[in-house]
Write a protein that holds these residues in place. Structure first.
Motif, short mmCIF file in Angstrom:
data_model
loop_
_atom_site.label_atom_id
_atom_site.label_comp_id
_atom_site.label_asym_id
_atom_site.label_seq_id
_atom_site.Cartn_x
_atom_site.Cartn_y
_atom_site.Cartn_z
N ARG A 277 9.90 28.11 24.85
CA ARG A 277 9.04 27.89 24.11
C ARG A 277 7.22 27.39 24.67
NH1 ARG A 277 12.19 22.63 21.49
NH2 ARG A 277 14.06 23.08 22.07
N VAL A 278 7.54 27.81 25.88
CA VAL A 278 6.20 27.76 26.34
C VAL A 278 5.49 29.05 26.57
CG1 VAL A 278 4.69 26.49 28.10
CG2 VAL A 278 6.46 25.46 27.46
N SER A 279 4.22 29.12 26.73
CA SER A 279 3.63 31.29 27.05
C SER A 279 3.28 30.87 28.81
CB SER A 279 2.19 31.82 26.41
OG SER A 279 1.71 31.28 26.81
N LEU A 280 4.50 31.35 29.68
CA LEU A 280 4.39 31.53 30.51
C LEU A 280 4.68 32.36 31.37
CD1 LEU A 280 6.47 28.36 31.95
CD2 LEU A 280 4.15 28.53 32.01
N THR A 281 3.52 33.29 32.94
CA THR A 281 4.06 33.86 33.46
C THR A 281 5.37 34.07 33.80
OG1 THR A 281 3.09 33.66 35.25
CG2 THR A 281 1.96 35.01 33.84
N ASP A 282 5.96 35.39 34.54
CA ASP A 282 7.20 35.58 34.60
C ASP A 282 6.90 35.01 36.37
OD1 ASP A 282 8.77 36.60 33.05
OD2 ASP A 282 8.42 38.74 34.32
N ASP A 283 5.85 35.29 37.31
CA ASP A 283 5.28 34.47 38.32
C ASP A 283 5.28 32.70 38.08
OD1 ASP A 283 5.66 36.45 39.84
OD2 ASP A 283 3.36 36.77 40.04
#
Ligand code: SF4
Length: 433
Positions: A23-29
């Motif tokens: 639900r949140v925009s996050l990078t893979d890292d």
């Protein structure tokens, strides 16, 4: 039952973290870093917290999101990198656990002598699931109550939840508990705590509470809980909610005070109508709700949050009790607020609420000698100092005596403080550190 709608409790664990974070925009890292943190510190939330309490449009700043979801700053960066490396490389489980254990041991898992100084001894046996720090109060940690409906990221009892037996405090020896309390008539108050004892069924909680009613010297029973915030259906529509309230009524009818020591962190936790219904039902049982929680950076370190929390709980018939300082354990480096700033937040909020809400004490540190309250910053004989006093103490002779520490803007805990005026101790019998 008070409602036709009976939600079922559904927990989410580290296994569900990736899915929830979609639900949140996050990078893979960033995602990997959060998994790394949750492999060292406990993570658990539930569908009520996720669907009713968190405002996902405000994530990652949303206070309840920060209260339950891991953040990469909770561990030192090298530790996050190390755990992330192991997880990314699919390291064997034993290796991940060994690394997690090493990091946990550096996080001061049992502050303020919890594993040694507070453990009572009865007939030559250490009662490791009890704590007896102040003469009149004993804490009981029921074995079945050592989880919570969700885990707070800043939790000071985090070692209870990481599956390492040596770090846990718990008992199911109810007979030994009763024998100890009977042999110690100075104990007038018993705090049943956890984890959260209200994760237990009412039938199991009753096994711990009923024997206390046969000990005349026990005059009040407290239940430490975050269930009003994390799972209010515990008091409304859960299968044994009515039984729970009946148990509260029985304690009150025995002539004792039943105090629900309710942990609230942010006024957002009080907004759903079901919380208000739960509080009404608890109060109707004759129990008293006393509210407490810690001041934590990035979640509730503003006077607005505390003023609203204290005013709303008071309006709902509860009593503001303590504002705690984040303890010197686990992710304190990330969530801790310096004492000087913490006191400014407290005073600003306190000045805005009605006299009825000024029952609250704080900011309070549960430190080795006792509960140390920061009363303020003053200038005495030309020196800038903290004025403090002990609300509770191992040595009752120290309670209520004002003392002074040299002002230190960065101090976050009692052990950071030095006596003012060049003295070697704060009071006779109260040493620094
Ligand atoms: S409710 Fe209390 S014991 Fe449970 S996770 Fe939160 S702070 Fe820890």
């Amino acid at each position: 039952m008070s409602s036709a709608h009976h939600p079922r409790f559904r927990a989410f664990t580290p296994r569900d973290l990736d899915g929830l974070l979609r639900r949140v925009s996050l990078t893979d890292d960033q995602r990997l870093a959060l998994r790394a943190v949750s492999s060292v510190l406990p993570f658990r939330t539930n569908a009520y917290v996720v669907d009713e309490l968190i405002d996902w449009s405000a994530v990652p700043a949303d206070p309840v999101f920060r209260l339950t979801f891991p953040q990469s700053g909770m561990l030192p960066a090298p530790d996050v990198r190390r755990m992330a490396g192991l997880l990314a490389g699919d390291a064997p489980r034993a290796e991940v656990q060994r690394a997690a254990h090493e990091i946990r041991m550096r996080l001061n898992p049992h502050p303020s002598g919890q594993l040694d100084a507070n453990v009572p001894v009865h007939e030559g046996r250490r009662l490791t699931g009890l704590q007896h720090k102040y003469p009149e109060t004993v804490l009981v940690f029921p074995r079945q109550g050592q989880t919570c409906h969700a885990y707070c990221t800043y939790c000071f009892r985090w070692p209870q939840f990481v599956g390492e037996a040596d770090l846990r405090i718990a008992t199911d020896d109810i007979a030994a508990t009763s024998a100890y309390l009977t042999a110690h008539p100075e104990v007038s108050s018993v705090l049943v705590t956890g984890g959260d004892p209200l994760v237990m069924s009412t039938a199991v909680l009753r096994r711990y509470v009923e024997p206390l009613l046969r000990i005349d010297t026990v005059r009040s029973i407290r239940v430490g809980t975050k269930s009003l915030a994390f799972w209010p259906y515990r008091f409304t529509t859960d299968r044994d909610a009515d039984d729970l309230l009946r148990l509260f009524e029985e304690v009150v009818a025995s002539g004792r005070q039943l105090a629900l020591m309710a942990h609230f962190t942010h006024p957002q936790e009080l907004r759903p109508p079901v919380v208000r219904e739960a509080m009404r039902r608890v109060r109707d049982s004759g129990a008293v709700i006393r509210c407490q929680g810690p001041l934590v950076a990035g979640i509730n370190d503003s006077a607005d949050a505390w003023a609203e929390l204290w005013e709303t709980t008071t309006t709902l018939g509860a009593v503001p009790y303590y504002q705690f300082v984040e303890r010197d354990t686990g992710p304190q480096g990330y969530f801790g607020v310096p004492l000087a700033r913490g006191h400014a937040v407290f005073r600003d909020a306190y000045a805005r609420v009605s006299g009825l809400a000024r029952t609250v004490r704080g900011p309070v540190m549960s430190a080795m000698p006792g509960k140390v309250c920061v009363d303020g910053v003053a200038e005495v004989a030309g020196e800038k100092v903290f004025a403090l006093h002990l609300i509770q103490a191992r040595d009752p002779g120290l309670v209520g005596r004002p003392f002074f520490a040299a002002y230190d803007e960065g101090a976050t805990w009692f052990t950071d403080l030095k006596p003012a005026f060049g003295a070697s101790r704060f009071l006779p019998g109260l040493e620094p550190g």
